[in-house]
Design a protein around this motif. Structure first.
Motif, PDB file in Angstrom:
ATOM      1  N   ASN A 106      -4.889  26.184  16.291  1.00 45.48           N
ATOM      2  CA  ASN A 106      -3.927  25.545  15.388  1.00 45.48           C
ATOM      3  C   ASN A 106      -4.620  24.645  14.373  1.00 45.48           C
ATOM      4  O   ASN A 106      -4.263  24.651  13.187  1.00 45.48           O
ATOM      5  CB  ASN A 106      -2.903  24.739  16.187  1.00 45.48           C
ATOM      6  N   GLN A 107      -5.618  23.878  14.811  1.00 49.84           N
ATOM      7  CA  GLN A 107      -6.328  22.999  13.882  1.00 49.84           C
ATOM      8  C   GLN A 107      -7.100  23.809  12.848  1.00 49.84           C
ATOM      9  O   GLN A 107      -7.151  23.435  11.670  1.00 49.84           O
ATOM     10  CB  GLN A 107      -7.252  22.056  14.642  1.00 49.84           C
ATOM     11  N   GLN A 149      -6.277  26.770  11.726  1.00 47.20           N
ATOM     12  CA  GLN A 149      -5.286  27.284  10.779  1.00 47.20           C
ATOM     13  C   GLN A 149      -4.834  26.189   9.815  1.00 47.20           C
ATOM     14  O   GLN A 149      -4.630  26.458   8.627  1.00 47.20           O
ATOM     15  CB  GLN A 149      -4.093  27.868  11.520  1.00 47.20           C
ATOM     16  N   ASP A 150      -4.664  24.970  10.299  1.00 54.01           N
ATOM     17  CA  ASP A 150      -4.271  23.868   9.429  1.00 54.01           C
ATOM     18  C   ASP A 150      -5.342  23.595   8.375  1.00 54.01           C
ATOM     19  O   ASP A 150      -5.034  23.376   7.200  1.00 54.01           O
ATOM     20  CB  ASP A 150      -3.993  22.594  10.233  1.00 54.01           C
ATOM     21  N   PHE A 187      -2.715  26.728   6.551  1.00 54.15           N
ATOM     22  CA  PHE A 187      -1.561  27.411   7.141  1.00 54.15           C
ATOM     23  C   PHE A 187      -0.294  26.572   7.035  1.00 54.15           C
ATOM     24  O   PHE A 187       0.751  27.062   6.611  1.00 54.15           O
ATOM     25  CB  PHE A 187      -1.848  27.768   8.603  1.00 54.15           C
ATOM     26  N   HIS A 188      -0.379  25.302   7.423  1.00 51.34           N
ATOM     27  CA  HIS A 188       0.807  24.439   7.395  1.00 51.34           C
ATOM     28  C   HIS A 188       1.361  24.315   5.972  1.00 51.34           C
ATOM     29  O   HIS A 188       2.567  24.438   5.757  1.00 51.34           O
ATOM     30  CB  HIS A 188       0.485  23.058   7.961  1.00 51.34           C
ATOM     31  N   ALA A 189       0.475  24.107   5.008  1.00 48.77           N
ATOM     32  CA  ALA A 189       0.919  23.986   3.617  1.00 48.77           C
ATOM     33  C   ALA A 189       1.559  25.285   3.135  1.00 48.77           C
ATOM     34  O   ALA A 189       2.559  25.267   2.416  1.00 48.77           O
ATOM     35  CB  ALA A 189      -0.265  23.616   2.721  1.00 48.77           C
ATOM     36  N   VAL A 229       3.127  27.555   5.011  1.00 52.90           N
ATOM     37  CA  VAL A 229       4.440  27.701   5.652  1.00 52.90           C
ATOM     38  C   VAL A 229       5.457  26.786   4.970  1.00 52.90           C
ATOM     39  O   VAL A 229       6.593  27.197   4.700  1.00 52.90           O
ATOM     40  CB  VAL A 229       4.344  27.399   7.169  1.00 52.90           C
ATOM     41  N   GLN A 230       5.073  25.558   4.677  1.00 54.15           N
ATOM     42  CA  GLN A 230       5.976  24.624   4.001  1.00 54.15           C
ATOM     43  C   GLN A 230       6.360  25.142   2.619  1.00 54.15           C
ATOM     44  O   GLN A 230       7.511  25.038   2.210  1.00 54.15           O
ATOM     45  CB  GLN A 230       5.340  23.236   3.891  1.00 54.15           C
TER      46      GLN A 230
END
Length: 87
Positions: free
Chosen positions: A28-29, A31-32, A36-38, A40-41
């Motif tokens: 997860n880290q 991917q971040d 990844f998080h940006a 998806v947002q």
């Protein structure tokens, strides 16, 4: 569940839980860090903007299959059933 999936699930179930959590955290880290998080947002923002546009254009939150959705809402309102989104 097919045999290969069941076997893999069994192997994972026998692994130490702490190690699995650490591996998941590492993935997860990573991917971040890769954005990844940006991403998806951003996609969710675009998706919600589409609903807002559909609502302002048609009065309904979706445009796809709009006639079908309107008919289901009409049927629900005449039958006294609660109106649920998508159903």
């Amino acid at each position: 569940m097919d045999g290969a999936a069941r076997e893999l699930a069994g192997q994972i179930a026998r692994m130490p839980a702490f190690g699995l959590r650490q591996a998941k955290r590492a993935v997860n880290q990573t991917q971040d860090v890769q954005g990844f998080h940006a991403a998806v947002q951003s996609v969710f923002d675009i998706h919600q903007t589409g609903h807002g546009n559909a609502l302002s254009v048609s009065g309904y939150p979706i445009l796809a299959k709009l006639d079908e959705m309107k008919e289901k809402l009409r049927q629900a309102s005449t039958s006294g059933r609660p109106r649920a989104a998508g159903g």
